[in-house]
Design a protein around this motif. Structure first.
Motif, mmCIF file in Angstrom:
data_model
loop_
_atom_site.group_PDB
_atom_site.id
_atom_site.type_symbol
_atom_site.label_atom_id
_atom_site.label_comp_id
_atom_site.label_asym_id
_atom_site.label_seq_id
_atom_site.Cartn_x
_atom_site.Cartn_y
_atom_site.Cartn_z
ATOM 1 N N ASP A 225 6.442 6.560 2.512
ATOM 2 C CA ASP A 225 6.560 7.459 4.086
ATOM 3 C C ASP A 225 6.542 6.192 5.677
ATOM 4 O OD1 ASP A 225 5.427 10.191 4.201
ATOM 5 O OD2 ASP A 225 3.860 9.389 2.302
ATOM 6 N N ARG A 226 6.630 5.191 5.044
ATOM 7 C CA ARG A 226 6.525 4.235 5.286
ATOM 8 C C ARG A 226 6.775 2.762 5.024
ATOM 9 N NH1 ARG A 226 0.334 4.020 8.329
ATOM 10 N NH2 ARG A 226 -0.847 3.952 6.532
ATOM 11 N N VAL B 86 4.013 -2.396 1.113
ATOM 12 C CA VAL B 86 4.109 -3.633 2.032
ATOM 13 C C VAL B 86 4.210 -4.571 2.173
ATOM 14 C CG1 VAL B 86 1.740 -4.493 2.889
ATOM 15 C CG2 VAL B 86 1.337 -2.007 2.540
ATOM 16 N N VAL C 292 -2.277 -2.964 6.557
ATOM 17 C CA VAL C 292 -2.594 -1.358 7.027
ATOM 18 C C VAL C 292 -3.083 -0.941 8.219
ATOM 19 C CG1 VAL C 292 -2.218 1.076 5.524
ATOM 20 C CG2 VAL C 292 -1.661 -0.339 4.282
ATOM 21 N N THR D 272 9.830 1.946 10.015
ATOM 22 C CA THR D 272 8.923 0.595 9.814
ATOM 23 C C THR D 272 8.081 0.116 10.975
ATOM 24 O OG1 THR D 272 10.784 -0.634 11.089
ATOM 25 C CG2 THR D 272 10.681 0.029 8.677
ATOM 26 N N THR E 132 2.704 4.445 1.654
ATOM 27 C CA THR E 132 3.388 2.696 2.336
ATOM 28 C C THR E 132 3.528 1.740 1.532
ATOM 29 O OG1 THR E 132 1.789 3.485 3.670
ATOM 30 C CG2 THR E 132 2.323 0.954 3.885
ATOM 31 N N ILE F 78 5.359 -1.064 5.816
ATOM 32 C CA ILE F 78 4.645 -1.950 6.908
ATOM 33 C C ILE F 78 4.854 -3.385 6.770
ATOM 34 C CG2 ILE F 78 2.299 -2.711 8.300
ATOM 35 C CD1 ILE F 78 1.730 0.238 7.319
#
Length: 213
Positions: free
Chosen positions: A67-68, A12, A180, A99, A10, A70
């Motif tokens: 993977d994402r 951030v 997260v 997102t 992730t 945030i």
């Protein structure tokens, strides 16, 4: 850095305080552990988001797409939110990954592990933004705040009031893992800045210019 099979990586972002002098954050998180993090303080922090994320990705050999992404969507500094969220959304589009946006209050509650905390953050003109555990984020004049029934209060605006009738928990900005954690159970979607106040800019009296040919 080797990547475990099935690990969740992730990126951030928190730029909510970039225009107010509070701490901004960019971090890489893998399976609940902070791999790399950069804290930036000062009003010019938004200028450093892009080079910082490039540096962190390179130093930690994150060559594959995460993977994402945030990000904290607000409330906060207009410039800081726009800069951090635009970069986060652009990177996610290039990486083709989802997102997730979380409010500043939700991220601070997760950081403190206090889901009942009310987060108050500094707004303009003697006001504060109020992010309660349930319901929309609102704005209020500090003198008009009614904290009756609040379990506890936190955020960068707690010093604006001295007679809180509930416990005060010091926390001006969330940690990366708090951001997260706050995203758990939140559906992916566009990273839209959370503006509590209506826009102050007004269309020209003579109307907008015609679109170019």
């Amino acid at each position: 850095m080797s990547v475990k099979a099935g690990s969740v990586r992730t990126v951030v972002f928190n730029g909510a305080g970039a225009g107010t002098g509070l701490t901004s954050l960019v971090a890489l998180v893998e399976d609940g552990h902070v791999v790399a993090e950069k804290l930036m303080a000062g009003r010019g922090a938004s200028e450093h988001f892009a080079p910082v994320i490039r540096e962190l990705l390179t130093q930690n050999n994150w060559t594959a797409a995460p993977d994402r992404v945030i990000a904290v969507i607000g409330p906060g500094s207009f410039t800081g939110l726009r800069s951090s969220l635009s970069l986060a959304a652009g990177l996610a589009a290039g990486w083709n990954c989802p997102t997730i946006g979380v409010t500043l209050g939700a991220a601070i509650r997760a950081t403190l592990a206090r889901p009942d905390a009310v987060c108050v953050s500094i707004a303009r003109r003697g006001r504060v933004f109020v992010d309660q555990p349930h319901g929309p984020v609102t704005a209020s004049q500090t003198v008009d705040l009614d904290p009756t029934g609040w379990a506890c209060v936190t955020g960068d605006a707690v010093s604006e009031k001295t007679d809180w009738p509930c416990p005060v928990l010091p926390c001006e900005a969330p940690y990366a893992l708090g951001i997260v954690q706050a995203a758990q159970g939140v559906a992916p979607g566009p990273l839209m800045p959370l503006y509590v106040d209506p826009p102050e800019a007004k269309p020209p009296a003579a109307g907008l210019r015609p679109a170019p040919l």
